[in-house]
Every structure is written in C-alpha cells, then in structure tokens.
Design an enzyme around this catalytic site. Structure first.
Site, PDB file in Angstrom:
ATOM      1  N   GLU A 171       6.589 -22.005   8.149  1.00 41.13           N
ATOM      2  CA  GLU A 171       7.015 -21.036   9.200  1.00 41.13           C
ATOM      3  C   GLU A 171       8.281 -21.463   9.496  1.00 41.13           C
ATOM      4  OE1 GLU A 171       4.287 -21.307  12.870  1.00 41.13           O
ATOM      5  OE2 GLU A 171       3.351 -20.415  10.346  1.00 41.13           O
ATOM      6  N   GLU A 191       0.744  -1.016   0.109  1.00 46.06           N
ATOM      7  CA  GLU A 191       0.037   0.087   0.720  1.00 46.06           C
ATOM      8  C   GLU A 191       1.115   1.643   0.025  1.00 46.06           C
ATOM      9  OE1 GLU A 191      -2.543  -1.182   3.463  1.00 46.06           O
ATOM     10  OE2 GLU A 191      -4.130  -1.870   2.257  1.00 46.06           O
TER      11      GLU A 191
END
Length: 307
Positions: A118, A87
């Site tokens: 992960e 963004e």
C-alpha cells in the site's frame, strides 16, 4: 497535515477509552461492547447521507453514459471494494468490467496479507493507467486512515484523467486532506482494538458500499419495486429466486413461470415484459433497449404507445 510516518494522531489509530480493559472482559461483555460500539456505524452513515446520495447520482449518470465504476484500496479496504464489485454481476447481471475492484498487490492480496504494497503510490498511478480510466469513469478511493499512498496515487491519476473521484475515509478531513469531487468521511471513532480498522471502519465502509452500488443499480433500472429483476440465473438458488419473482409479480404458476423464463432466455426482466404486454421476446427486447433497460419505463412506453 502531519507526516504520514507519524500516524498516531489519526482518529483510526487512537485508543478507545471504552475498551481499555478489553483483555479482562468475559465473552458476553466483549460481545456487548462490540454491539454498543457498532452503533457508531449507523450514526456515521446518517451523517453523510447527502454525500452518499450525491455519489449515487453522479455514478449512475456516469455509467449511463458508458463509464465504469472502480473501487481502489489496500488491505481490508481493498478487499471490501473487490467484494462489492464481485457481487454486482450475479445480483444485477452487470458486465464484470462495469464495476471493478482494484487492490494493491492484485488477486493474491485477497487471501494473503500484502499491506506493505500500500506504500507504493506509483502502483496506484499505474493501476489507473493500466485500466485506461477516462473522464467517463468514477474512481472511489477507499482508505480507512486516509494515508494510503496507493489510494492517493490512484485518485490523483484518475483526477488528472478527468474521472469523477470519490473518497471514503474514516478520519476527519482536517487530519488528512484530499482533492476529490466527493469527500465522504465515515467517522466511527477509535476501534475497540486500537488501530484494527477491519472492525468499525470496515463495517461502516461495507455499509457505504452497499448503499452506493445498490443505489446506482436502482437508478440504472436493475430493480423493479424491490425485486432484483436483472438477477443472473446461474445456479439453482438464483433460478428459484427468478421463478419466485415471476410468480410474485404475475398470476403464473411455478410451471408457467418456468416456461416463460426459458422463453425469455432466462432473463427475468424480459420475461415480465413479455407477460405483461403479450409481445414476443424481440419486441420486448427492443422496448427495453429503448429505455436503457428500465422495465417500468419500458412498460409505460408500451402502454402509452397503444401498441
């Protein structure tokens, strides 16, 4: 610290006594419960206000010196980092490499669960090496439960390279410890759905990232007043926003604002400086460059110079 395989002791994994009858609630009761619990996110942000301010200042300083900002995470935490990074270019007209989201599993993990990735600490180390992180950069590790090996590996590697390291976690330091420059603990308590850290933990993490990135961009001169004067004019909505900013900050009509915007190469900040100084684009561009893109400082410099 207990073994990472035994995570039941973590704050984010504990059972919330307020939601033990979750499966028996009406829809309205469920919404009210969420609303009450989400109040914890506001308190958690307030509790780390000083650390967040320090993170803004250190990151802005690094970026002014040519550094980059990296968000590193897995699962929900990684997706939130990628979202915040994505963004920045449309909102602040930043180069895509200035703020980067790094997620375990890469782009595919944004739309498909890849939480098993992960657990690979070596992948976090490799991610830092691949991006050639240096002492100029800032690396923010995002891990709700604090135990993600991918994030731990990335932060350790970044620290070894001299980068500024920041941790965002939702468990107390005494449960999971890290060696980082800024240790920010967003303590929102157990989730309504036990262990589902996409809920309060995800919300408070998004809030912290909003504050961090926006605060940094303000200090980088991407904002004038409370207007996004570095907005990238890439679609009709953003073109309309650019025109409204110009109209609001000047006495121009919409047509006049549109003409000025085109003369500036669709750069709102440059257009404003051109209007206020009466100078052409090259002169105003030079003024902005001399002030590292800060519109207010460029205007003051021009006024003080008597040009």
């Amino acid at each position: 610290m207990k073994k990472l395989e035994e995570r039941g002791y973590l704050l984010t994994e504990q059972v919330n006594p307020q939601s033990q009858n979750l499966d028996q609630l009406t829809s309205l009761e469920l919404v009210d419960l969420f609303n009450r619990e989400d109040e914890e996110t506001i308190r958690a942000i307030a509790a780390v206000r000083t650390q967040l301010a320090q993170a803004i200042e250190r990151t802005a300083k690094a970026l002014k010196q040519g550094g980059r900002l990296f968000y590193v995470g897995a699962g929900t935490s990684g997706r939130l980092g990628v979202l915040d990074a994505a963004e920045c270019p449309p909102t602040f007209c930043t180069h895509p490499e200035l703020v980067q989201g790094v997620i375990a599993g890469g782009a595919g993990a944004l739309i498909r669960s890849s939480e098993n990735l992960e657990d690979r600490e070596e992948d976090g180390i490799e991610a830092i090496a691949h991006r050639q992180v240096t002492e100029l950069d800032v690396v923010v590790g995002i891990t709700a439960g604090g135990t993600t090996p991918y994030v731990r590996g990335a932060l350790q590697a970044a620290r070894q390279r001299g980068a500024t390291t920041i941790l965002l976690a939702c468990v107390p330091a005494e449960q999971v410890s890290y060696e980082v420059d800024l240790d920010i603990r967003l303590l929102v308590g157990p989730e309504i759905l036990a262990g589902s850290t996409r809920l309060k933990a995800g919300t408070v993490t998004k809030m912290a990232l909003n504050i961090l990135s926006t605060g940094v961009m303000v200090q980088l001169g991407k904002v004038y007043g409370n207007r996004m004067v570095d907005v990238a004019v890439t679609n009709k909505k953003l073109h309309d926003r650019a025109l409204r900013i110009l109209q609001d900050l000047t006495d121009l009509s919409r047509d006049e604002a549109g003409f000025l915007l085109e003369r500036s190469g669709r750069r709102v900040k440059l257009a404003l400086l051109m209007h206020w100084t009466g100078e052409d684009a090259p002169v105003c561009d030079r003024l902005l460059s001399q002030q590292q893109g800060n519109l207010r400082q460029a205007l003051l410099s021009y006024q003080n110079s008597g040009e």
